[in-house]
Write a protein that holds these residues in place. Structure first.
Motif, PDB file in Angstrom:
ATOM      1  N   THR A  80       0.875  -1.171   0.000  1.00  0.00           N
ATOM      2  CA  THR A  80       0.000   0.000   0.000  1.00  0.00           C
ATOM      3  C   THR A  80       0.909   1.217   0.000  1.00  0.00           C
ATOM      4  O   THR A  80       1.822   1.321   0.823  1.00  0.00           O
TER       5      THR A  80
ATOM      6  N   ARG B  39       3.807  -2.528   3.904  1.00  0.00           N
ATOM      7  CA  ARG B  39       3.712  -3.900   3.403  1.00  0.00           C
ATOM      8  C   ARG B  39       2.571  -4.616   4.137  1.00  0.00           C
ATOM      9  O   ARG B  39       2.420  -4.490   5.351  1.00  0.00           O
ATOM     10  N   GLN B  40       1.786  -5.353   3.380  1.00  0.00           N
ATOM     11  CA  GLN B  40       0.665  -6.103   3.951  1.00  0.00           C
ATOM     12  C   GLN B  40       1.180  -7.488   4.317  1.00  0.00           C
ATOM     13  O   GLN B  40       1.583  -8.253   3.449  1.00  0.00           O
TER      14      GLN B  40
ATOM     15  N   THR C   3      14.243   4.786   6.823  1.00  0.00           N
ATOM     16  CA  THR C   3      13.647   3.748   7.661  1.00  0.00           C
ATOM     17  C   THR C   3      13.405   4.347   9.048  1.00  0.00           C
ATOM     18  O   THR C   3      14.277   4.258   9.917  1.00  0.00           O
TER      19      THR C   3
ATOM     20  N   LYS D 247       2.419  -3.035   7.841  1.00  0.00           N
ATOM     21  CA  LYS D 247       3.566  -2.518   8.589  1.00  0.00           C
ATOM     22  C   LYS D 247       4.282  -1.502   7.721  1.00  0.00           C
ATOM     23  O   LYS D 247       4.451  -1.719   6.517  1.00  0.00           O
ATOM     24  N   LEU D 248       4.731  -0.428   8.363  1.00  0.00           N
ATOM     25  CA  LEU D 248       5.498   0.573   7.611  1.00  0.00           C
ATOM     26  C   LEU D 248       6.844  -0.016   7.232  1.00  0.00           C
ATOM     27  O   LEU D 248       7.593  -0.482   8.075  1.00  0.00           O
ATOM     28  N   ALA D 249       7.139  -0.016   5.929  1.00  0.00           N
ATOM     29  CA  ALA D 249       8.411  -0.546   5.454  1.00  0.00           C
ATOM     30  C   ALA D 249       9.422   0.589   5.269  1.00  0.00           C
ATOM     31  O   ALA D 249      10.533   0.530   5.784  1.00  0.00           O
ATOM     32  N   LEU D 250       9.050   1.604   4.519  1.00  0.00           N
ATOM     33  CA  LEU D 250       9.974   2.690   4.184  1.00  0.00           C
ATOM     34  C   LEU D 250       9.213   3.994   4.019  1.00  0.00           C
ATOM     35  O   LEU D 250       8.015   3.989   3.768  1.00  0.00           O
TER      36      LEU D 250
ATOM     37  N   GLY E  68       6.700   3.037  13.225  1.00  0.00           N
ATOM     38  CA  GLY E  68       5.677   2.323  12.467  1.00  0.00           C
ATOM     39  C   GLY E  68       4.274   2.431  13.031  1.00  0.00           C
ATOM     40  O   GLY E  68       3.357   2.896  12.342  1.00  0.00           O
ATOM     41  N   PRO E  69       4.046   2.019  14.260  1.00  0.00           N
ATOM     42  CA  PRO E  69       2.691   2.017  14.804  1.00  0.00           C
ATOM     43  C   PRO E  69       2.047   3.400  14.828  1.00  0.00           C
ATOM     44  O   PRO E  69       0.886   3.551  14.434  1.00  0.00           O
TER      45      PRO E  69
ATOM     46  N   LEU F 285      12.928   4.346  12.398  1.00  0.00           N
ATOM     47  CA  LEU F 285      12.974   3.293  13.407  1.00  0.00           C
ATOM     48  C   LEU F 285      11.988   3.561  14.523  1.00  0.00           C
ATOM     49  O   LEU F 285      11.991   4.627  15.130  1.00  0.00           O
ATOM     50  N   ASN F 286      11.117   2.586  14.812  1.00  0.00           N
ATOM     51  CA  ASN F 286      10.165   2.658  15.916  1.00  0.00           C
ATOM     52  C   ASN F 286       8.973   3.583  15.674  1.00  0.00           C
ATOM     53  O   ASN F 286       8.189   3.827  16.580  1.00  0.00           O
TER      54      ASN F 286
ATOM     55  N   ARG G  21      -4.030   3.064   8.611  1.00  0.00           N
ATOM     56  CA  ARG G  21      -3.798   1.774   7.968  1.00  0.00           C
ATOM     57  C   ARG G  21      -4.158   0.657   8.951  1.00  0.00           C
ATOM     58  O   ARG G  21      -3.992   0.809  10.162  1.00  0.00           O
TER      59      ARG G  21
END
Lengths: 295, 295
Positions: B142, B202-203, B245, B264-267, B250-251, B247-248, B259
């Motif tokens: 996504t 990424r799903q 990237t 999850k957040l990739a980049l 993502g959530p 770091l930390n 989302r």
């Protein structure tokens, strides 16, 4: 009974076992987090706060060298003006359309022609992959290019043996069912048909001149991004490929190709022209609105 | 003492605890191996042989459907001739050189101009990323495109807060030292300067119409390869980016951008033009012979 007499020793023994086990798991967890390589987290990149406080003052360049830590890149690395040529908007729009149309013609191919391909093209393609970004500019990749028929034959034997076990046992029913429409199985003629095989190895770390380990941050992602560059270059040069992941074949292939233990096989890509009677699955690609969200 | 009287219960209790714990870990390990998603192995894709034998006969298409397992792609997916136009060798050699020269000019950029970029270019770039290969054609990505100044500001606040903790505590001295020559820190002006931010999610799985989980094999590698396509498209269209990237983060970013939890957040990639006074580290890229081995 013997037990009634010696039960304290038994209890103490059990208690010690549990304590040692729990401590070991906890210690290993801390170690991995400190190195920023904790892969156990599904949540990419999530690190828990460590107890160690690092007073890294960005202005005091000497502090880490007092500890004997030398950066992997030169400390006095110059920063220079970026040489950039702006493309006019109308041309840029046309170029972006053109690139999409070209890349949208790319298909994964499993039936290769034995026709040879000029080595120069393959060298340029690999050089292109080498221009990819990487964590802290570590460039953690090794490209093994195989054209020798004997080596390709040996690779094929190794892979087909493992893939038969993968398909009949390891992968499980859901995975093999999901692959059925793609008509894949453990017979991999492309490994000997295609004129070239590119085996992409990722270096989990390397060694510096002084013998210390140089950490390769995000080496998995870096190598996969570089593979994206490789595939784009392959498509641009009018060749075809298959992005394959030979499950469980890494160690045997690493040994055959004489790669060191700090390298892991990431992907295997046959490269060449498609067979004349090549078929591809009549797949549908998601539209933009199915993959894009805008804020 | 109470203990001397009740020790059998204590011993039995400890024994049960150990047995339950060991069984749980073993069961979880088996589950993951069966799904082919065992990430704990550094050796990419290595699966241990499971005890379950699947009699998957490639000719008997009905066997898995008797079990109620339906492939994610249509069972009757047609295979059609591949539409391929061969490029003459001399032209292909020239194209491969041209593509390398263009990609070799790509640099990671950290100082962006606020100048706007036509949305159409960004849409084409994301469509190009969508043409990437993926495990079992699951297309597990996504792309969240952010251009709203308020959202970019909030993203910047989230990231800078986490990055300060990363740089001062989590990453550790070796990592921050390795980054020093690149002159990065927790201040990320590009998050508000660049006209667009592309957050690549990424799903890890998706849901089918019948509510069953659709597994996304190799979703991390697939999304990173697609990011390689994205970066190539960005370069081809005359724009610049940074492969970051956070770091930390993502959530928090996942929540902000609404989302679901299977993503999850990739980049995170800012995209735009470089600032007029943009500097880049005077880095050296490895030559072909440093990254290539031939057999």
């Amino acid at each position: 009974m013997l037990f009634e007499e010696y039960w304290p020793y038994f209890v103490v023994g059990l208690f010690l076992y549990v304590t040692v086990r729990v401590s070991y798991v906890f210690y290993k967890g801390l170690q991995k987090r400190n190195m920023g390589l904790d892969k156990k987290n599904e949540d990419f990149g999530k690190l828990n706060r460590t107890n160690q406080v690092n007073d890294v003052d960005m202005d005091k360049d000497s502090s880490s060298e007092e500890d004997g830590i030398i950066p992997a890149l030169p400390s006095d690395l110059k920063h220079i003006p970026f040489n950039f040529e702006k493309i006019p908007e109308e041309i840029a729009i046309a170029k972006s359309e053109e690139f999409f149309e070209m890349m949208n013609k790319r298909r994964t191919v499993r039936q290769f022609s034995k026709q040879p391909v000029p080595l120069e093209i393959i060298h340029n393609i690999i050089k292109t992959a080498g221009t990819a970004p990487s964590g802290a500019h570590t460039e953690p990749w090794t490209y093994v290019l195989v054209s020798s028929p004997q080596t390709k034959q040996t690779i094929r034997e190794i892979i087909e043996e493992e893939e038969e076990i993968n398909y009949t046992r390891r992968m499980g029913k859901v995975w093999t069912t999901d692959l059925k429409p793609l008509r894949t199985n453990w017979v991999k003629e492309y490994l000997t048909d295609a004129p070239y095989l590119i085996l992409v190895f990722r270096q989990t770390y390397s060694l510096r001149d002084n013998g210390n380990k140089k950490l390769h941050y995000y080496n998995e992602q870096s190598v996969s991004i570089a593979t994206g560059f490789l595939l784009a270059a392959i498509q641009y040069a009018g060749l075809v490929s298959l992005t394959s992941t030979p499950l469980n074949c890494g160690p045997a292939l690493r040994t055959l190709l004489e790669r060191p233990t700090n390298e892991k096989l990431a992907l295997l890509l046959p490269v060449g022209y498609p067979a004349d009677d090549c078929l591809v699955p009549d797949l549908y690609r998601k539209s933009l609105k199915e993959i894009l969200v805008e804020f």
